[in-house]
Each structure stands twice: as structure tokens, then as C-alpha cells.
Design an enzyme around this catalytic site. Structure first.
Site, PDB file in Angstrom:
ATOM      1  N   SER A 112       6.146  -1.742  -1.763  1.00 47.39           N
ATOM      2  CA  SER A 112       6.205  -2.774  -2.825  1.00 47.39           C
ATOM      3  C   SER A 112       5.186  -2.476  -3.921  1.00 47.39           C
ATOM      4  CB  SER A 112       6.011  -4.181  -2.242  1.00 47.39           C
ATOM      5  OG  SER A 112       4.906  -4.283  -1.367  1.00 47.39           O
ATOM      6  N   GLY A 150       0.846  -1.195   0.000  1.00 47.49           N
ATOM      7  CA  GLY A 150       0.000   0.000   0.000  1.00 47.49           C
ATOM      8  C   GLY A 150       0.877   1.239   0.000  1.00 47.49           C
ATOM      9  N   LEU A 151       0.246   2.361  -0.253  1.00 47.31           N
ATOM     10  CA  LEU A 151       0.945   3.644  -0.340  1.00 47.31           C
ATOM     11  C   LEU A 151       1.642   4.000   0.979  1.00 47.31           C
ATOM     12  CD1 LEU A 151      -1.887   5.656  -2.126  1.00 47.31           C
ATOM     13  CD2 LEU A 151       0.287   4.945  -3.169  1.00 47.31           C
ATOM     14  N   SER A 152       2.573   4.928   0.893  1.00 44.89           N
ATOM     15  CA  SER A 152       3.180   5.504   2.088  1.00 44.89           C
ATOM     16  C   SER A 152       2.067   6.124   2.938  1.00 44.89           C
ATOM     17  CB  SER A 152       4.190   6.582   1.663  1.00 44.89           C
ATOM     18  OG  SER A 152       4.809   7.150   2.779  1.00 44.89           O
ATOM     19  N   ALA A 153       2.090   5.854   4.236  1.00 44.77           N
ATOM     20  CA  ALA A 153       1.081   6.376   5.178  1.00 44.77           C
ATOM     21  C   ALA A 153      -0.286   5.729   5.040  1.00 44.77           C
ATOM     22  CB  ALA A 153       0.947   7.903   5.096  1.00 44.77           C
ATOM     23  N   SER A 154      -0.338   4.559   4.383  1.00 43.47           N
ATOM     24  CA  SER A 154      -1.629   3.866   4.264  1.00 43.47           C
ATOM     25  C   SER A 154      -1.977   3.088   5.530  1.00 43.47           C
ATOM     26  CB  SER A 154      -1.619   2.923   3.058  1.00 43.47           C
ATOM     27  OG  SER A 154      -0.602   1.951   3.197  1.00 43.47           O
ATOM     28  N   GLY A 155      -1.030   2.945   6.434  1.00 43.76           N
ATOM     29  CA  GLY A 155      -1.315   2.262   7.695  1.00 43.76           C
ATOM     30  C   GLY A 155      -0.728   0.861   7.803  1.00 43.76           C
ATOM     31  N   SER A 205       2.289  -0.425   8.469  1.00 48.69           N
ATOM     32  CA  SER A 205       3.142  -0.761   9.617  1.00 48.69           C
ATOM     33  C   SER A 205       2.367  -0.766  10.926  1.00 48.69           C
ATOM     34  CB  SER A 205       4.305   0.222   9.723  1.00 48.69           C
ATOM     35  OG  SER A 205       5.223  -0.025   8.686  1.00 48.69           O
TER      36      SER A 205
END
Lengths: 218, 218
Positions: B118, B44-49, B51
Site C-alpha cells: 500500500s 512498508g516495502l516488499s520484504a520489510s517484515g 506479514s
């Protein structure tokens, strides 16, 4: 409580569960596993007994409900390191990557064994430094079987082929093996059986509190 | 029996113990762990949650005595993949190595989570193939947070810098994100909290028998 005894109301209560923004700490991880993560780095000549000892130990640990895993040619050479050759640079990168993966496994709480000749002291010392950097135990285990015995065993006929000049840069024949100076454990697999070697390693892991001490006799 | 209840006569009996020449089979490993190894590949995109959900799930699993580990930028970028840059070739090699390490962890019996943008389908599909090749579950989890929400969150100010042209080839801005076509799990982290997302993943892992079913209600 059942080890997997999820509260069946988990889904309902989920909104009350804490959000987490970081890795689980090693102590909670180790508390659950009843062991501390560590890397047991086996080093020694081809046919010195490294893998047989590592697998015997892996089976003993798993049978006791502990968590162990062996990294060896089987699962590394055709996977993570399949894009490496045999140049000096690639051989160093081979050991570096194995060291990094072992460090991740140890961080996860696994008793991680690596079984590679790993002939050069500098490469092993770099992996040791990687572990020390993050306070993870690195136990260098020297399978000190004399080369005469290894050559006599020669299960894959590699020594014979090296002597015949069919295999080049073979450790112990035409490439050096740099023995560890101060290994945490030195074994003589030509004088002790693999289970005896594995038992000696377990004793040392207990002494270092990587494994819990055995229960007192009743 | 104590989980670490070593027979104190181990050392004496060691000569009667079987020698082992191969890895512990997955079934004995999984039986001890009460879980099956699997890779949960978050994308998913950066800041999509990604982690936050992965760490929340890691904590929930460890709290229940299960074994889970997150591979992410923290433990990969400065370790195993520190010798990779941002060329197309290096970015593919980055994902390949993470995939290989996840496969090793899954083989060891760990619920392994990877948290990387990814963005390219081909790289993710190659990792999927690596797992299918050896019959290990690969669960692709799409954190499908709309880019507007990610950009509004922007915890590290990366979207702002990408819009200002200070960061190049930023996924979703000037580099593509190829959404999974048929992910095993699709989440909407903009509509559900991380614990709710983690609970949904646990339900799916039970359905796939990677985790044991909860005990029946009393």
C-alpha cells in the site's frame, strides 16, 4: 486464567516466542471460539423475512458468547459495493463480492449471515463452489414466504411501486426469483416467528457440528 | 455457565424471544469478545517484515483467546480482488476493497490486520477516513525497514528481478513508496524481532483500550 491474562513478562520473553510465517490454522481458531466458521446464505423475496430472522439469530448467538455477523444492504451497498450499479454484470459482481467476503469471515471463524434476495441460482451456486473449494460450510437458507404474503406485508411499498411500474426489474414481479433446488434449510416465515426460525437454524448448526451440542440436562 | 450453554428449552421458549430488526450493537459485541474491533494497517516495502509480524501477532492474540485475522495477498488476490489488474485505477480499487473488508471485520469485533505494501498515501488516507466515518480505530503501522535491508533479504528474488528490469513498477525501485507522515506505530523490523514488534503493538492496543489491560501482578 483471565481470558486476557497476558503474561506481564511478555515483552521480556518476546525474543523466545516463535516467529510465524503463516495464518493461524482453522482448528486452533475454532477451538478458541467454540464454533466453526460458516456462511449462512439467506435467499428469498423482498419482505420474506430474511433480515429479521438473520438479526434475531445474530442476537441469540452473541448473547450466548458466540461470534456472528450479518452482511446486508446496510453495510455492503454503501461500502464495498458502492461502485456497482444494476446491470446484469454488476448484479452478478455484487453477489460474487459478498460471497468472497462471507468466505473470509467464515475462514476467520465467524458464523456469517448474508441477507440478500440473490434471485439467481447460478450466482448462489458460484458462492457455494467458492466455499466448497476451501472446505468451508455453505448453508443455503430459503425464506420461502409466498409472494402474496410478501406483497401484503410490503413494508417499504416496493411491491406497490413495482405493480404501478415505478420500479423496474423487481424480483417476483417483472424479474424472476429462482428458488433453491436443495437448500440446506427451508423456512416458512409466514407460519413461524423469527425466533422460531432462528431456533430451527441453531438446531441444524448443531447437527452439522458448526455449533457445539447443548450440555446434557442436569 | 458453559460458554455454549444453550438453554435446552430454547426451542420451546422461542416465541418469547424478542424479534430483532437491526445489527447487534458494538458494545454488546465487544463485551462478549473482551476486545474492541480495529484495523491494523501494515504498510512498508516488499520484504520489510509486514506479514511475519502480522502472523506472529495473530498467533499471539488467538493463543490468548482473542480474535484476530490477517488479510493479505494469499486470501485477497485470488479471491475478492481476482478481477483486478495492475493499472493505476485497479491498484486504487484493490486498496479500497481491502479497506472496506477490514472495516466490516473491525465492525464485527475482530482485530483485523492487513498486510499489503500500500505505497500511496492517498489510498491509505481514504481507508483511514472510511474507518473514522463510523468511529472504528484505524492503526497505521509503518514497517520502516530500510530498502537496503529489504533488498538484501529479497526472499522472492523480486528486487533482483526489478533491478534487472524484469519486473516493472516495483515499489522502491521504479515506483515510489510514500512513507506515512504520522503513523500510529512505527516499527524498525531490522532492529527488533517479529515477536518484539508484535509485543510493542499489543502494548499500544492496550494503551488505546482496544485490548483489555493485563491483570495486576499478584
Amino acid at each position: 486464567m483471565n481470558r486476557n491474562g497476558w503474561d506481564t513478562a511478555d515483552a521480556v520473553k518476546a525474543t523466545n516466542v516463535t516467529w510465524h510465517h503463516g495464518h493461524v490454522g482453522r482448528e486452533s481458531r475454532y477451538g478458541q471460539l467454540k464454533q466453526r466458521g460458516a456462511t449462512l446464505w439467506f435467499t428469498g423475496l423482498s419482505a420474506s423475512g430474511k433480515s429479521t430472522i438473520a438479526f434475531t439469530l445474530e442476537h441469540m448467538l452473541i448473547d450466548h458468547g458466540l461470534l456472528a455477523y450479518v452482511l446486508d444492504g446496510d453495510n455492503i451497498r454503501h461500502g464495498l459495493n458502492k461502485n456497482l450499479g444494476f446491470s446484469a454484470e454488476d448484479r452478478a459482481e455484487n453477489i460474487r463480492r459478498i460471497g468472497e467476503v462471507a468466505r473470509l469471515f467464515a475462514d476467520a471463524g465467524v458464523i456469517t449471515m448474508t441477507s440478500f434476495i440473490s434471485p439467481y441460482r447460478i450466482d448462489r451456486d458460484k458462492v457455494r463452489a467458492l466455499h466448497e473449494e476451501v472446505d468451508l460450510p455453505f448453508i443455503e437458507i430459503f425464506a420461502n414466504t409466498p409472494i402474496e404474503v410478501c406483497e401484503q406485508r410490503d413494508p417499504k411499498g416496493l411491491y406497490r411501486r413495482a405493480r404501478a411500474g415505478e420500479v423496474k426489474f423487481f424480483t417476483g414481479i417483472d424479474d424472476p426469483y429462482e428458488a433453491p433446488v436443495e437448500p440446506e434449510i427451508e423456512l416458512r416465515p409466514d407460519r413461524m416467528s423469527p425466533p422460531e426460525c432462528a431456533t430451527a437454524i441453531i438446531a441444524e448448526l448443531r447437527r452439522r457440528e458448526i455449533l457445539a451440542a447443548p450440555p446434557p440436562p442436569r
